[in-house]
Design a protein around this motif. Structure first.
Motif, mmCIF file in Angstrom:
data_model
loop_
_atom_site.group_PDB
_atom_site.id
_atom_site.type_symbol
_atom_site.label_atom_id
_atom_site.label_comp_id
_atom_site.label_asym_id
_atom_site.label_seq_id
_atom_site.Cartn_x
_atom_site.Cartn_y
_atom_site.Cartn_z
ATOM 1 N N ASP A 158 -85.352 -29.905 63.897
ATOM 2 C CA ASP A 158 -84.098 -29.348 64.408
ATOM 3 C C ASP A 158 -84.067 -29.239 65.928
ATOM 4 O O ASP A 158 -83.214 -28.524 66.472
ATOM 5 N N HIS A 178 -87.619 -20.735 61.213
ATOM 6 C CA HIS A 178 -87.262 -21.848 60.328
ATOM 7 C C HIS A 178 -88.204 -23.036 60.555
ATOM 8 O O HIS A 178 -88.763 -23.584 59.600
ATOM 9 N N TYR A 186 -80.250 -19.198 63.651
ATOM 10 C CA TYR A 186 -80.015 -20.414 62.873
ATOM 11 C C TYR A 186 -78.690 -20.162 62.178
ATOM 12 O O TYR A 186 -78.613 -19.384 61.228
#
Ligand code: FE
Length: 213
Positions: free
Chosen positions: A66, A38, A28
């Motif tokens: 994401d 995450h 990330y």
């Protein structure tokens, strides 16, 4: 990883879980955890939320927020092409919008796609509402704010609230805060198996049929 030929709740669930699992190998950028860590840390906060608790779609959107960052590039490109065919132009999308379009193509309900597509704008919104919020952001997140458009001014926030509706703004702001809180090395979070049935359930929610011709 091969995309499912037929989109059913079960094939799509398996596929997005495989994409998430593979993101254990994706750093990330600028943060000390992997993309998978995450996503799981963020979704755990959504699961733990109380007063009010988060609904299934919000939890799934948090887990997948994401996906535009780490889904296979050819699949993301394909999603954008499919969505834009006929409109004549294929613009560039940032990971939030790309993820939302991709999930829409996979058959996720509108609420999930909207929440995923707005999680970057929510940072801009929150920075406008509360200048101290900016100070709490990670260094990487502070840095990206500039090229994401900077804090929203009061007029932009008014337009934003009007466009999304106050309930969606509340949900997207919560996701944003979980996003900020999901970058801590060693935080305990349940694994992907916790989300299998939840994703299946959300994919069966069909609010995508209200097409005006
Ligand atoms: Fe994130």
């Amino acid at each position: 990883m091969t995309p499912p030929k037929t989109l059913t709740p079960s094939t799509v669930t398996e596929h997005v879980i495989a994409i998430l699992a593979a993101s254990a190998q994706t750093p990330y950028i600028g943060e000390p955890v992997s993309q998978l860590e995450h996503s799981l840390q963020c979704a755990q906060q959504a699961l733990n939320a109380s007063s009010p608790s988060a609904d299934d779609e919000t939890i799934v959107a948090t887990l997948l927020h994401d996906i535009g960052q780490f889904a296979p590039e050819d699949e993301l490109e394909g999603a954008v092409r499919d969505m834009d065919s006929g409109s004549g132009s294929v613009g560039r999308y940032s990971h939030d919008k790309l993820g939302a379009r991709y999930l829409q193509c996979l058959g996720f309900p509108e609420k999930v796609c909207t929440l995923v597509g707005e999680h970057v704008n929510a940072k801009r919104y929150l920075c406008g509402v509360d200048p101290t919020y900016f100070e709490k952001l990670s260094e990487a997140s502070k840095e990206s704010l500039g090229f994401q458009g900077g804090p929203m001014d009061s007029e932009e926030r008014r337009i934003y609230e009007e466009a999304l509706g106050s309930d969606v703004v509340k949900d997207v702001v919560r996701i944003r805060k979980w996003d900020d809180g999901g970058k801590v090395v060693g935080t305990e979070a349940q694994g992907l198996e916790r989300y299998h049935s939840l994703i299946m359930k959300v994919l069966k929610i069909d609010d995508r049929n209200e097409v005006e011709e």
